[in-house]
Write a protein that holds these residues in place. Sequence first.
Motif, PDB file in Angstrom:
ATOM      1  N   GLY A  26      28.016  25.215  68.096  1.00  0.00           N
ATOM      2  CA  GLY A  26      25.764  25.248  67.852  1.00  0.00           C
ATOM      3  C   GLY A  26      25.672  24.267  66.624  1.00  0.00           C
ATOM      4  O   GLY A  26      25.103  23.426  65.809  1.00  0.00           O
ATOM      5  N   SER A  27      25.998  25.169  65.212  1.00  0.00           N
ATOM      6  CA  SER A  27      25.734  24.851  64.098  1.00  0.00           C
ATOM      7  C   SER A  27      26.922  23.993  63.261  1.00  0.00           C
ATOM      8  O   SER A  27      26.598  23.318  62.727  1.00  0.00           O
ATOM      9  N   LEU A  28      28.321  24.939  63.521  1.00  0.00           N
ATOM     10  CA  LEU A  28      28.742  23.782  62.869  1.00  0.00           C
ATOM     11  C   LEU A  28      29.954  23.788  63.093  1.00  0.00           C
ATOM     12  O   LEU A  28      31.660  24.100  63.405  1.00  0.00           O
ATOM     13  N   PRO A  29      30.030  21.994  63.502  1.00  0.00           N
ATOM     14  CA  PRO A  29      30.936  21.666  64.999  1.00  0.00           C
ATOM     15  C   PRO A  29      32.497  21.990  64.352  1.00  0.00           C
ATOM     16  O   PRO A  29      32.334  21.689  62.833  1.00  0.00           O
ATOM     17  N   GLY A  30      33.500  22.105  64.830  1.00  0.00           N
ATOM     18  CA  GLY A  30      35.092  22.364  64.142  1.00  0.00           C
ATOM     19  C   GLY A  30      35.372  23.560  63.137  1.00  0.00           C
ATOM     20  O   GLY A  30      36.905  23.667  62.921  1.00  0.00           O
ATOM     21  N   ILE A  31      34.352  24.353  63.242  1.00  0.00           N
ATOM     22  CA  ILE A  31      34.747  24.906  61.999  1.00  0.00           C
ATOM     23  C   ILE A  31      35.361  26.114  61.921  1.00  0.00           C
ATOM     24  O   ILE A  31      35.255  26.872  63.639  1.00  0.00           O
ATOM     25  N   ARG A  32      36.591  26.941  61.376  1.00  0.00           N
ATOM     26  CA  ARG A  32      37.222  28.096  62.331  1.00  0.00           C
ATOM     27  C   ARG A  32      36.781  28.965  61.006  1.00  0.00           C
ATOM     28  O   ARG A  32      37.019  29.222  59.987  1.00  0.00           O
ATOM     29  N   LEU A  33      36.847  30.607  61.677  1.00  0.00           N
ATOM     30  CA  LEU A  33      36.392  31.480  61.238  1.00  0.00           C
ATOM     31  C   LEU A  33      37.282  32.710  60.869  1.00  0.00           C
ATOM     32  O   LEU A  33      37.908  32.717  62.136  1.00  0.00           O
ATOM     33  N   SER A  34      37.449  33.421  60.328  1.00  0.00           N
ATOM     34  CA  SER A  34      38.494  34.369  59.837  1.00  0.00           C
ATOM     35  C   SER A  34      37.983  35.164  60.553  1.00  0.00           C
ATOM     36  O   SER A  34      37.175  35.274  61.908  1.00  0.00           O
ATOM     37  N   LYS A  35      39.275  35.789  61.583  1.00  0.00           N
ATOM     38  CA  LYS A  35      39.053  37.042  62.344  1.00  0.00           C
ATOM     39  C   LYS A  35      38.653  37.942  62.015  1.00  0.00           C
ATOM     40  O   LYS A  35      38.902  38.918  63.196  1.00  0.00           O
ATOM     41  N   LEU A  36      38.327  38.417  61.135  1.00  0.00           N
ATOM     42  CA  LEU A  36      38.202  39.558  60.421  1.00  0.00           C
ATOM     43  C   LEU A  36      36.026  39.321  60.603  1.00  0.00           C
ATOM     44  O   LEU A  36      35.766  40.626  60.623  1.00  0.00           O
ATOM     45  N   ILE A  37      35.606  37.983  60.673  1.00  0.00           N
ATOM     46  CA  ILE A  37      34.732  38.070  61.209  1.00  0.00           C
ATOM     47  C   ILE A  37      33.963  38.516  62.152  1.00  0.00           C
ATOM     48  O   ILE A  37      34.625  37.651  63.257  1.00  0.00           O
ATOM     49  N   THR A  38      32.412  39.388  62.701  1.00  0.00           N
ATOM     50  CA  THR A  38      32.679  39.568  63.933  1.00  0.00           C
ATOM     51  C   THR A  38      31.005  39.272  63.878  1.00  0.00           C
ATOM     52  O   THR A  38      30.347  39.285  63.060  1.00  0.00           O
ATOM     53  N   ALA A  39      29.959  39.127  65.287  1.00  0.00           N
ATOM     54  CA  ALA A  39      28.576  39.501  65.620  1.00  0.00           C
ATOM     55  C   ALA A  39      28.621  39.808  66.174  1.00  0.00           C
ATOM     56  O   ALA A  39      29.541  39.903  67.380  1.00  0.00           O
ATOM     57  N   THR A  40      26.785  40.417  66.191  1.00  0.00           N
ATOM     58  CA  THR A  40      26.730  41.211  67.551  1.00  0.00           C
ATOM     59  C   THR A  40      24.774  40.845  67.813  1.00  0.00           C
ATOM     60  O   THR A  40      24.577  40.364  66.466  1.00  0.00           O
ATOM     61  N   THR A  41      24.131  41.093  69.005  1.00  0.00           N
ATOM     62  CA  THR A  41      22.478  40.518  68.989  1.00  0.00           C
ATOM     63  C   THR A  41      22.205  42.046  68.727  1.00  0.00           C
ATOM     64  O   THR A  41      20.777  42.072  68.445  1.00  0.00           O
ATOM     65  N   ASP A  42      22.433  43.167  68.288  1.00  0.00           N
ATOM     66  CA  ASP A  42      22.581  44.224  67.414  1.00  0.00           C
ATOM     67  C   ASP A  42      21.830  44.444  66.709  1.00  0.00           C
ATOM     68  O   ASP A  42      22.888  44.748  66.207  1.00  0.00           O
ATOM     69  N   LEU A  43      21.002  44.670  65.397  1.00  0.00           N
ATOM     70  CA  LEU A  43      20.591  44.587  64.448  1.00  0.00           C
ATOM     71  C   LEU A  43      20.810  45.456  63.616  1.00  0.00           C
ATOM     72  O   LEU A  43      21.695  45.795  62.626  1.00  0.00           O
ATOM     73  N   ALA A  44      20.688  46.706  64.438  1.00  0.00           N
ATOM     74  CA  ALA A  44      21.268  47.479  63.607  1.00  0.00           C
ATOM     75  C   ALA A  44      22.775  48.092  63.005  1.00  0.00           C
ATOM     76  O   ALA A  44      23.151  48.570  62.416  1.00  0.00           O
ATOM     77  N   GLU A  45      23.747  47.975  64.238  1.00  0.00           N
ATOM     78  CA  GLU A  45      25.258  48.129  64.355  1.00  0.00           C
ATOM     79  C   GLU A  45      25.479  46.785  63.364  1.00  0.00           C
ATOM     80  O   GLU A  45      26.678  47.133  62.550  1.00  0.00           O
ATOM     81  N   ALA A  46      24.539  45.287  62.731  1.00  0.00           N
ATOM     82  CA  ALA A  46      25.312  44.634  62.217  1.00  0.00           C
ATOM     83  C   ALA A  46      24.691  45.294  60.516  1.00  0.00           C
ATOM     84  O   ALA A  46      25.605  44.718  60.016  1.00  0.00           O
ATOM     85  N   VAL A  47      23.900  45.796  60.284  1.00  0.00           N
ATOM     86  CA  VAL A  47      23.731  46.561  59.018  1.00  0.00           C
ATOM     87  C   VAL A  47      23.898  47.266  58.866  1.00  0.00           C
ATOM     88  O   VAL A  47      24.296  48.209  57.846  1.00  0.00           O
ATOM     89  N   ASP A  48      24.856  48.411  60.094  1.00  0.00           N
ATOM     90  CA  ASP A  48      24.960  49.597  59.433  1.00  0.00           C
ATOM     91  C   ASP A  48      26.514  49.724  58.839  1.00  0.00           C
ATOM     92  O   ASP A  48      27.579  49.378  58.255  1.00  0.00           O
TER      93      ASP A  48
END
Length: 330
Positions: A47-69
């Motif tokens: 949706g934001s960057l079509p065709g772009i591959r990110l490293s498998k080391l990058i993860t994501a969450t919708t839980d802010l506390a978990e993201a900044v832990d």
Amino acid sequence: MRAAVIGSGAWGTAFAKVLGDAGSEVTMWARRESVAAEIRDQHGNEGSLPGIRLSKLITATTDLAEAVDEAEMIAIAVPSQTLRGNLADWAGFFPADATVISLMKGIELGTLKRMSEVIVETARVAAERVVVVSGPNLAPEIAADQPTATVVACTDEDRARQVQHALATPYFRPYTSDDVLGCELGGAVKNVIALAYGMASAIGLGDNTKASLITRGLAETSRLGVALGADPLTFAGLAGLGDLVASCSSRLSRNRTFGEHLGRGESLEQAQAATRQTAEGVKSCLSIRDLARAHSVEMPIVEQVEKVCHEGADPRVAVKLLMTREMKPE
Ligand SMILES: NC(=O)c1ccc[n+]([C@@H]2O[C@H](COP(=O)([O-])OP(=O)(O)OC[C@H]3O[C@@H](n4cnc5c(N)ncnc54)[C@H](O)[C@@H]3O)[C@@H](O)[C@H]2O)c1
Ligand SMILES: O=P(O)(O)OC[C@H](O)CO
């Protein structure tokens, strides 16, 4: 290092890629679970960057506390006008020593504050813990590993150097600066000038007009910056001229594109409906105009962009008014 990126739009995603490629462990925060899951499981964000591959080391969450832990760096890339409200919910979760990196290019409506000021005030973070990253940094080009440079600005030189090293990759070259104010103003005002450039382009005006807009746009940016205490040389650098040229000359710029819609005679609402991502200049033209007026600084291009965006003025009339202003030395 351990980093969090808050905001999984175009710039948040490209910036997470830079951090990951430079060796950090990155957790992104996304508003929507579908976006977090796509980053986590498919290593992309179509949706934001079509065709772009990110490293498998990058993860994501919708839980802010978990993201900044345990994050040592927290980079924020949300729309400027939502930042204060967002931080009211989020700041309590930020680790006490984390460096907070502002990626936003806008001035808050009403308070007329820069994003680093909003962070200091709302997240109760000392100013020397806030770093601003700004420069000619169109997210899709960076995500495609196309070389660019940027400025990492902080009042604490050691912290700026630390972030500089955490961002250095073969395609992303960061320079340090202690002029946080100048870098932020350069980034915010160029969005407004890019709107004007887009309008000029759509009207069919030529390269002389466009060069004049860039040059006089930079002149009014520097005038405001100097009045507020910025280093005038910052505006000749990457966060000033560099970013202004990138945004004005690129079809990837959302601000320039938005200006083109207005130049074709569309209303603000029609232009908004036609463009989905954040074009910060549309709101910041109001706050920058007010900031300039509060400091008795003339910003004629910003004034005219505000009139076209919010008062229904015809861009052709705006050009005429700019051209018939009182004569003066350069
Ligand atoms: N895109 C670029 O090339 C680029 C480069 C440098 C700086 N910037 C700046 O970065 C900032 C973000 O831009 P972007 O390109 O990522 O925009 P974007 O529109 O692609 O993404 C914005 C993100 O903010 C989220 N968001 C929207 N409303 C929100 C809210 N109310 N609360 C929390 N999150 C919300 C969206 O879900 C999305 O993830 C802007 O200030 C922009 O000027 C963008
Ligand atoms: O797409 P724009 O107009 O928001 O510009 C993106 C970046 O700020 C360019 O440096």
